[in-house]
Write a protein that holds these residues in place. Structure first.
Motif, PDB file in Angstrom:
ATOM      1  N   TYR A 141       0.843  -1.203   0.000  1.00 20.33           N
ATOM      2  CA  TYR A 141       0.000   0.000   0.000  1.00 20.33           C
ATOM      3  C   TYR A 141       0.880   1.255   0.000  1.00 20.33           C
ATOM      4  O   TYR A 141       0.653   2.194  -0.769  1.00 20.33           O
ATOM      5  N   SER A 165      -3.115  -1.610  -8.789  1.00 22.45           N
ATOM      6  CA  SER A 165      -4.069  -1.041  -7.821  1.00 22.45           C
ATOM      7  C   SER A 165      -4.978  -0.034  -8.505  1.00 22.45           C
ATOM      8  O   SER A 165      -5.550   0.832  -7.857  1.00 22.45           O
ATOM      9  N   SER A 179      -4.083  -5.722  -6.148  1.00 26.30           N
ATOM     10  CA  SER A 179      -4.277  -5.480  -4.719  1.00 26.30           C
ATOM     11  C   SER A 179      -5.677  -4.915  -4.453  1.00 26.30           C
ATOM     12  O   SER A 179      -5.944  -3.735  -4.678  1.00 26.30           O
ATOM     13  N   TRP A 207      -6.845  -4.718  -1.524  1.00 28.91           N
ATOM     14  CA  TRP A 207      -6.619  -3.863  -0.349  1.00 28.91           C
ATOM     15  C   TRP A 207      -6.398  -2.417  -0.805  1.00 28.91           C
ATOM     16  O   TRP A 207      -7.005  -1.480  -0.285  1.00 28.91           O
ATOM     17  N   ASN A 208      -5.501  -2.231  -1.788  1.00 31.00           N
ATOM     18  CA  ASN A 208      -5.197  -0.875  -2.257  1.00 31.00           C
ATOM     19  C   ASN A 208      -6.410  -0.227  -2.927  1.00 31.00           C
ATOM     20  O   ASN A 208      -6.705   0.946  -2.696  1.00 31.00           O
ATOM     21  N   CYS A 241      -8.009   3.297  -1.408  1.00 34.73           N
ATOM     22  CA  CYS A 241      -7.423   4.404  -2.171  1.00 34.73           C
ATOM     23  C   CYS A 241      -7.931   5.738  -1.611  1.00 34.73           C
ATOM     24  O   CYS A 241      -9.132   6.011  -1.617  1.00 34.73           O
TER      25      CYS A 241
END
Ligand code: HEM
Length: 615
Positions: A141, A164, A476, A478-479, A483
């Protein structure tokens, strides 16, 4: 589940009795770590209903901030930045423009050590220790904030593209999905899933997806909802006992067992009964899951080293666990086949045997070959895919709720008013709007899995960057889900960000910036099943109990495999709510038999919202 392997760092040999911490509530200083779980000892102390001030957690938060600041400083200092070639690149660029063939440029490029692909993908060169020091998606990240939506991460000879950017994720997952395979994921999972639906590619995947998706039809999902209720009721009984005895409980392992019991019934009509028993088969499942997890985070494929293959006691244990599971599967398939042969039901679109509504039963009735390895691979895949993912969603949802008492209160109010004194039905799924938003938001903050894995099968272009075949890619989630440009207060648990009267958020209506179940043709086949499972479990649990972090419990930290786990469990104090509704499964089933003949449109509406991709 998922991309995924992640499974549990769950010591199977440890008994349930020690996992449901048989510990009175004790002072902070008296924790000791035991086989990956935590024991308390000491004297009972009181607790409050609000948020418990926890200085060790604050310290932990500070530490995390410090580590992040250090990492950002290292990125800023250029430690991870690879120098771009200057003259060579310009020379190759010039030759390319003059029409020199790409084969010649390739040779030349290798010779002078530059790349001819322009513009060049930003590169971050890492020491593996920088990434391995914590859950690996966290440093990814930080690197994303510096290098942007696509960058290359190189460790020695290995290199990965980290994606991402929502438009590029959409390109890989949906628009050009044929050009990508599951890559290393398939290699890692081969020992347990073979060519099951998650790792399979190409024609095998296409054929099996077409066979399996119809098994999760509306009538099946409806039948599953009452089964979710019965399984959660068993968990409620455990928690009742713990609350009466003033024992703290480790919720992560309980959720893992709840979802194992559910998926066993749902996929092949087998009751693991793992909430009550530690049988050999339950231990075998966790042995295999742990092995898959170890392999997924290992920097080298230790399982391919000849000496390890031949002599490792661990591998022997894994192999006997696999033998036991496969033997059990063979028995279940044989029993089910006999049932199918004896029944007079005609196979049709919404075929379901009321006594055994499992996916296995559907597949055999539809003509699947009983003796095939493919059938076993697919059953094993669904067992794993549908187990730890949902367990992780429940774990992080309860963690988040424990931090936000106002959200918990609102949630409990909704559940009280919608459910009153009964077990949830299919109609309730539409009415439990805030409960659904809580789960949507939990999946945004803790996506399971946090990254999706792909490998390019041919040359392609990611945004402005040309890429070659055989690139290993991590998308990702997660990313994407955190964001800062896309999400206001990206790190805040805020179910209100999803309007109650809006559509259920998914990858399509959020333009691939939110994809908890993936997207495109390989989107999760169990999205609706899993969403309803989480809604039922959350609703039934919060209706009966209050949950808060156990006093003195170690701070909750993340660790990775394919789903996100805690490092030391989710240790909670569970107290009965002041006016617990006196609901029993027996009583509610009497009242809720009509749920089986539920209104189809209720499912259809929800289905349309939850799952956009059915192929
Ligand atoms: C909350 C729980 C769940 C989450 C968050 C989840 C998430 C995901 C994600 C993100 C993918 C896409 C993987 C990729 O593109 O690489 C996926 C695929 C898959 N999931 Fe789930 N899943 C969940 C529950 C389930 C359940 C309950 C089942 C089975 C009943 C299931 C079966 C599968 C299968 C078979 C695939 C592979 C589909 C394919 O490749 O065609 N999942 N899941």
């Amino acid at each position: 589940m998922a991309t995924t392997l992640h499974l549990h760092h769950f010591p199977a040999q440890q008994s349930l009795q020690s996992k449901i911490l048989h510990n009175r509530r004790y002072p902070i200083s008296s924790f000791t770590k035991l086989n990956g779980s935590v024991r308390f000892s000491g004297i009972k102390c009181s607790y409050t209903n609000g948020k418990v001030p926890n200085s060790s957690e604050d310290e932990e938060e500070e530490k995390k901030k410090k580590i992040r600041a250090e990492l950002s400083a290292r990125i800023a200092s250029g430690e991870f930045t690879v120098e771009k070639s200057g003259f060579q690149s310009q020379l190759l660029d010039g030759l390319s423009k003059l029409g020199v063939p790409s084969e010649v440029l390739d040779v030349l490029s290798k010779w002078i050590g530059a790349s001819i692909d322009y513009p060049k993908i930003p590169e971050a060169k890492g020491a593996i220790s920088a990434i391995r020091s914590e859950a690996f998606f966290i440093p990814l990240y930080e690197l994303y904030l510096t290098y942007g939506g696509v960058f290359r991460l190189t460790f020695g000879p290995k290199s990965f593209l980290i994606v991402s950017d929502p438009a590029i994720a959409k390109h890989i997952l949906r628009d050009n999905s044929k050009a990508y395979s599951k890559g290393i994921l398939a290699e890692i999972l081969e020992f347990v899933m073979g060519k099951g639906l998650i790792p399979a590619d190409g024609e095998i995947w296409r054929v099996r997806r077409r066979a399996i998706v119809p098994a999760l039809h509306q009538k099946y999902v409806t039948a599953m909802i009452s089964m979710f209720g019965q399984a959660t009721d068993r968990l409620c009984k455990k928690l009742d006992a713990a609350a009466c005895d003033a024992e703290d409980v480790e919720m992560e392992s309980l959720f893992s067992r709840l979802t194992l019991d559910i998926i066993g019934k749902a996929v092949f009509n087998y009751d693991f009964d793992s909430l009550t028993n530690d049988t050999g088969i339950v231990e075998a499942v966790y042995t295999v899951l742990r092995e898959a997890e170890d392999r997924s985070i290992s920097p080298i494929p230790f399982w391919e080293i000849p000496i390890w293959k031949d002599f490792s006691p661990k591998l022997k244990k894994v192999n006997s666990a696999l033998e036991l599971i496969n033997g059990t599967l063979d028995d279940l398939i044989a029993i089910c086949k006999r049932m199918v042969d004896e029944e007079e039901l005609q196979f049709h679109e919404e075929y379901m045997n009321e006594k055994d509504p499992s996916i296995l039963h559907f597949l055999l009735a539809s003509g699947d070959d009983v003796s095939s390895k493919q059938l076993r691979d697919d059953l094993m895949t669904m067992l794993i895919a549908g187990h730890e993912t949902t367990a992780a969603v429940l774990t992080w949802t309860f963690y988040l709720l424990s931090k936000e008492p106002s959200v918990m209160l609102k949630l409990q109010n909704e559940v009280d008013s919608v459910l009153g004194d009964r077990i949830p039905t299919i109609e309730d799924m539409k009415k439990l709007k805030y409960t659904t938003r809580v789960i949507n938001e939990s999946l945004r903050l803790y996506p399971q899995p946090p990254v999706l894995i792909r490998r390019s099968l041919e040359d392609d272009k990611l945004g402005e960057y040309p890429i070659k075949r055989d690139e290993d890619i991590f998308i990702s989630i997660w990313n994407l889900h955190r964001c800062p440009k896309r999400w206001e207060d990206a790190d805040k648990f805020n179910p209100e960000r999803w309007p109650l009267d809006g559509p259920n958020p998914n990858e399509t209506n959020q333009s691939f910036s939110y994809l908890p179940f993936g997207g495109g043709p390989r989107k999760c086949v169990g999205d609706m099943f899993a969403s309803f499972e989480a809604i039922v479990a959350v609703a039934m649990l919060v209706r009966r109990f209050n949950f808060q972090m156990a006093l003195g419990a170690p701070p909750v930290k993340m660790t990775t495999g394919a789903t996100i786990h805690t490092t030391e469990g989710l240790n909670m104090t569970v107290t009965k709510r002041i006016k617990p509704p006196a609901m029993t499964v027996e009583a509610s089933s009497l009242r809720d038999d009509s749920s089986i003949n539920m209104r189809r449109d209720a499912v259809a509406d929800q289905k349309g919202e939850v799952s956009a991709a059915r192929s």
